[in-house]
Design an enzyme around this catalytic site. Structure first.
Site, PDB file in Angstrom:
ATOM      1  N   SER A   1      11.054 -21.852 -18.904  1.00  0.00           N
ATOM      2  CA  SER A   1      10.554 -22.370 -20.177  1.00  0.00           C
ATOM      3  C   SER A   1       9.431 -23.382 -19.925  1.00  0.00           C
ATOM      4  CB  SER A   1      11.706 -23.004 -20.943  1.00  0.00           C
ATOM      5  OG  SER A   1      12.392 -23.893 -20.099  1.00  0.00           O
TER       6      SER A   1
ATOM      7  N   GLU B   1      21.023 -19.243 -12.788  1.00  0.00           N
ATOM      8  CA  GLU B   1      22.486 -19.337 -12.675  1.00  0.00           C
ATOM      9  C   GLU B   1      23.175 -18.452 -13.704  1.00  0.00           C
ATOM     10  OE1 GLU B   1      20.378 -21.435 -13.818  1.00  0.00           O
ATOM     11  OE2 GLU B   1      21.143 -22.542 -15.557  1.00  0.00           O
TER      12      GLU B   1
ATOM     13  N   CYS C   1       8.935 -12.636 -21.819  1.00  0.00           N
ATOM     14  CA  CYS C   1       7.811 -13.550 -22.039  1.00  0.00           C
ATOM     15  C   CYS C   1       6.628 -12.801 -22.628  1.00  0.00           C
ATOM     16  CB  CYS C   1       7.411 -14.239 -20.751  1.00  0.00           C
ATOM     17  SG  CYS C   1       6.632 -13.119 -19.598  1.00  0.00           S
TER      18      CYS C   1
ATOM     19  N   GLU D   1       8.629 -20.780 -29.349  1.00  0.00           N
ATOM     20  CA  GLU D   1       9.203 -19.586 -28.723  1.00  0.00           C
ATOM     21  C   GLU D   1      10.657 -19.441 -29.160  1.00  0.00           C
ATOM     22  OE1 GLU D   1       9.989 -19.633 -24.407  1.00  0.00           O
ATOM     23  OE2 GLU D   1       9.175 -17.605 -24.373  1.00  0.00           O
TER      24      GLU D   1
ATOM     25  N   LYS E   1      15.875 -20.051  -5.623  1.00  0.00           N
ATOM     26  CA  LYS E   1      16.926 -20.554  -6.529  1.00  0.00           C
ATOM     27  C   LYS E   1      16.895 -19.650  -7.764  1.00  0.00           C
ATOM     28  CE  LYS E   1      17.988 -22.592  -9.761  1.00  0.00           C
ATOM     29  NZ  LYS E   1      18.704 -21.893 -10.882  1.00  0.00           N
TER      30      LYS E   1
HETATM   31  P1  NAD Z   1      14.787 -22.122 -17.989  1.00  0.00           P
HETATM   32  O1  NAD Z   1      13.547 -22.946 -18.015  1.00  0.00           O
HETATM   33  O2  NAD Z   1      15.984 -22.597 -18.713  1.00  0.00           O
HETATM   34  O3  NAD Z   1      15.265 -21.887 -16.468  1.00  0.00           O
HETATM   35  C1  NAD Z   1      14.388 -21.388 -15.480  1.00  0.00           C
HETATM   36  C2  NAD Z   1      14.872 -21.877 -14.111  1.00  0.00           C
HETATM   37  O4  NAD Z   1      14.756 -23.310 -14.053  1.00  0.00           O
HETATM   38  C3  NAD Z   1      16.333 -21.549 -13.819  1.00  0.00           C
HETATM   39  O5  NAD Z   1      16.443 -21.206 -12.460  1.00  0.00           O
HETATM   40  C4  NAD Z   1      17.061 -22.859 -14.149  1.00  0.00           C
HETATM   41  O6  NAD Z   1      18.224 -23.035 -13.380  1.00  0.00           O
HETATM   42  C5  NAD Z   1      16.028 -23.912 -13.810  1.00  0.00           C
HETATM   43  N1  NAD Z   1      16.098 -25.091 -14.683  1.00  0.00           N
HETATM   44  C6  NAD Z   1      16.542 -25.150 -15.964  1.00  0.00           C
HETATM   45  N2  NAD Z   1      16.403 -26.394 -16.446  1.00  0.00           N
HETATM   46  C7  NAD Z   1      15.856 -27.141 -15.457  1.00  0.00           C
HETATM   47  C8  NAD Z   1      15.455 -28.507 -15.351  1.00  0.00           C
HETATM   48  N3  NAD Z   1      15.593 -29.346 -16.366  1.00  0.00           N
HETATM   49  N4  NAD Z   1      14.916 -28.914 -14.187  1.00  0.00           N
HETATM   50  C9  NAD Z   1      14.744 -28.076 -13.158  1.00  0.00           C
HETATM   51  N5  NAD Z   1      15.112 -26.767 -13.204  1.00  0.00           N
HETATM   52  C10 NAD Z   1      15.655 -26.306 -14.340  1.00  0.00           C
HETATM   53  O7  NAD Z   1      14.345 -20.655 -18.476  1.00  0.00           O
HETATM   54  P2  NAD Z   1      15.301 -19.423 -18.818  1.00  0.00           P
HETATM   55  O8  NAD Z   1      15.999 -19.666 -20.103  1.00  0.00           O
HETATM   56  O9  NAD Z   1      16.089 -19.020 -17.618  1.00  0.00           O
HETATM   57  O10 NAD Z   1      14.214 -18.268 -19.018  1.00  0.00           O
HETATM   58  C11 NAD Z   1      13.543 -18.027 -20.216  1.00  0.00           C
HETATM   59  C12 NAD Z   1      12.192 -18.710 -20.242  1.00  0.00           C
HETATM   60  O11 NAD Z   1      11.381 -18.221 -19.184  1.00  0.00           O
HETATM   61  C13 NAD Z   1      11.413 -18.393 -21.519  1.00  0.00           C
HETATM   62  O12 NAD Z   1      10.766 -19.566 -21.940  1.00  0.00           O
HETATM   63  C14 NAD Z   1      10.409 -17.356 -21.071  1.00  0.00           C
HETATM   64  O13 NAD Z   1       9.234 -17.261 -21.849  1.00  0.00           O
HETATM   65  C15 NAD Z   1      10.108 -17.832 -19.698  1.00  0.00           C
HETATM   66  N6  NAD Z   1       9.524 -16.757 -18.904  1.00  0.00           N
HETATM   67  C16 NAD Z   1       8.184 -16.795 -18.664  1.00  0.00           C
HETATM   68  C17 NAD Z   1       7.579 -15.773 -17.948  1.00  0.00           C
HETATM   69  C18 NAD Z   1       6.107 -15.780 -17.700  1.00  0.00           C
HETATM   70  O14 NAD Z   1       5.613 -14.888 -17.040  1.00  0.00           O
HETATM   71  N7  NAD Z   1       5.372 -16.770 -18.193  1.00  0.00           N
HETATM   72  C19 NAD Z   1       8.354 -14.710 -17.475  1.00  0.00           C
HETATM   73  C20 NAD Z   1       9.726 -14.705 -17.742  1.00  0.00           C
HETATM   74  C21 NAD Z   1      10.302 -15.749 -18.448  1.00  0.00           C
END
Ligand code: NAD
Length: 486
Positions: free
Chosen positions: A231, A181, A286, A387, A178
């Site tokens: 996140s 989006e 990240c 963050e 997945k």
């Molecule tokens: P996000 O948490 O909004 O989304 C990540 C994924 O989860 C997406 O596929 C999204 O569709 C899904 N999602 C969103 N809300 C959800 C929910 N309530 N329930 C289930 N699924 C849900 O993150 P983002 O904005 O796409 O990415 C940025 C975040 O990712 C930042 O916090 C960043 O630090 C983190 N990140 C961490 C690493 C790492 O290695 N730790 C690497 C890259 C990004």
């Protein structure tokens, strides 16, 4: 429906590009121009059920496919990714916004994971020991587990899926991916290349969507494990939910990365490293540096170097020549970053460079936030603790390494941290005591390569086995022990 080179993101299930049933779609935009590049469907329970059923059905035959044959698919995929490297980097720059040097590097990091996973015949070997008792031998074998869900974020939409699914399928599992989006189009082209490389139907499936699709996926009884990156709040709740259902989970979350500068460091080198780390990819990494702690008198020259470096950055559309920093992903994200800057001022941090209200000639509709620098940032302020995920540096001064380590210890996150020094002893002390998972010594972005584990500590990671490296092999296999007497 065939995706081909069409900008319409489609689900990929059992070897077919299919429409999601729900019908609702979101636009996918170029964040610099707001041109609509395509659209993405929001899948529901039935779409997820179809994809998991396809993965489940494909598992027995794929598991029995000899591991060198499974690995050969990845060798062919690697060759195709090399061939299409430039196109993929351009496509990624268009939908994500970061510059082409960044996206080329991202595709390269993804390819390195495919290369590493192609070593699966060696990576998943077991162990044998004769005579654990008289005439009794013991061996371990690693076996695939079943269907894995892979859920990924927007900031590295080509690389992060490749932290997981190549290892999962090379080990004999099947996958439902997945993707984010917000920018799903370029990884769709990677999936098309995997199909051309000979990945059989059902081994890798893709469902697009948001929360509803993710929850349907992780709750599905035929999904054995979940790899998540995003996140921290989502990582934590997904870890609890999937863990409660008895699944294996690796959930990588957000970050707040500190960079500590000791008085013996070269301020010019440090300023360059900080500018690359904080403002690269508009802070949407990240591993992005976020808080810079200068110890003693090095603070002023480092601050001045950061301000000069930030002021000299060329900001614009990532596809244009000479651009150092692109837009952030969306209007909503720009507003969130700006709100953090407003709040930083309210909490008393001193704003010495303000990126709000940036205008970029030729791109009036882009989601711009310029480089932003605060001084006098403390761990109690949201700008020093939470963050931001934007091009914002918080600077702080500390009297000693000890005091700088105290700042670090207050952080709820534990993804990455760097120290800049010429002292091996200080670097060793930092590494030993920081309790941070990815440590840079005179390195601004401590990004582990494919054969090392990637993942954090504290609120940055929920689980125990990290992404990439040997951990990926452990996560995607179960060790079975056979004890024999003949
Ligand atoms: P996000 O948490 O909004 O989304 C990540 C994924 O989860 C997406 O596929 C999204 O569709 C899904 N999602 C969103 N809300 C959800 C929910 N309530 N329930 C289930 N699924 C849900 O993150 P983002 O904005 O796409 O990415 C940025 C975040 O990712 C930042 O916090 C960043 O630090 C983190 N990140 C961490 C690493 C790492 O290695 N730790 C690497 C890259 C990004």
């Amino acid at each position: 429906m065939t995706a081909g080179r069409s900008p319409v993101a489609a689900n990929y299930v059992a070897g077919e590009w299919v429409k999601a049933g729900a019908g609702e779609r979101l636009p996918v935009e170029d964040p610099a121009t707001r041109e609509v590049l395509g659209s993405v469907p929001l899948s529901g329970q039935r779409d997820v059920d179809r994809a998991v059923a396809a993965a489940h059905a494909a598992f027995p035959a794929w598991r029995r496919t000899p591991v060198p044959e499974r690995a050969r698919v990845l060798f062919r995929l690697k060759a195709l990714l090399d061939e299409h490297h430039d196109d993929l980097a351009a496509s990624l720059s268009r939908e994500h916004g970061k510059n082409v040097a960044e996206t080329w590097g991202e595709v390269q990091r993804g390819i390195e994971n495919v290369e590493h996973a192609a070593g699966m015949p060696t990576l998943m070997m077991g162990d044998t020991l004769e005579d654990i008792a008289r005439g009794v031998d013991c061996e371990t074998v690693r076996q695939p587990v079943g269907v894995f869900a892979v859920v990924t974020p927007y900031n590295f939409p080509v690389m992060i899926p490749l932290w997981f699914w190549p290892y999962a399928v090379a080990a004999g599992n099947t996958v439902v991916l997945k993707p984010s989006e917000q920018d799903p189009l370029t990884h769709q082209r990677v999936v098309e290349l995997a199909v051309r490389a000979g990945l059989p139907p059902g081994v890798l499936n893709v469902v697009h969507g948001r929360r509803e699709a993710v929850e349907a996926l992780i709750d599905h009884p035929d999904v054995a494990g979940v790899s998540f990156v995003g996140s921290s709040a989502v990582a934590k709740s997904l870890y609890a939910r999937a863990g409660a259902a008895g699944k294996r989970v690796q959930a990588l979350g957000g970050a707040k990365n500190h960079m500590i500068v000791l008085p013996d460091a070269d301020p010019e080198m440090v300023a360059d490293a900080v500018v690359g780390s904080v403002f690269g990819s508009a802070g949407q990494r990240c591993l992005a540096g976020s808080v810079v702690v200068g110890v003693g008198d090095v603070y002023e020259p480092v601050r001045d170097g950061i301000l000069d470096g930030a002021a000299s950055l060329t900001i614009g559309r990532g596809l244009d020549d000479g651009v150092d920093m692109g837009p952030v992903i969306s209007g909503a994200h720009r507003d969130r970053v700006n709100a953090f800057i407003d709040e930083g001022e309210r909490y008393g941090a001193r704003l010495v460079m303000d990126g709000r209200r940036l205008r970029v000639p030729g791109y009036p509709r882009g989601h711009w936030v310029g480089p932003t620098v605060f001084e006098d940032v403390t761990p109690e302020m949201p700008i020093g603790r939470e963050e931001v995920f934007g091009p914002v540096a918080g600077l702080a001064r500390a009297p000693s390494l000890e005091a700088a380590l105290d700042v670090l210890a207050k952080s709820p996150y534990g993804n990455a941290a760097s120290i800049f020094t010429n002292s091996g002893r200080a670097a060793r002390e930092f590494r030993y005591r920081a309790e941070i998972s990815m440590i840079g010594v005179n390195i601004g972005v401590a990004a582990p390569m494919a054969f090392f584990p990637f993942g954090g500590a504290r609120n940055s990671f929920y689980g125990d086995l990290k992404a990439q490296g040997r951990d990926a092999v452990s996560f995607f296999t179960d060790q079975r022990v056979v004890i024999s007497r003949w």
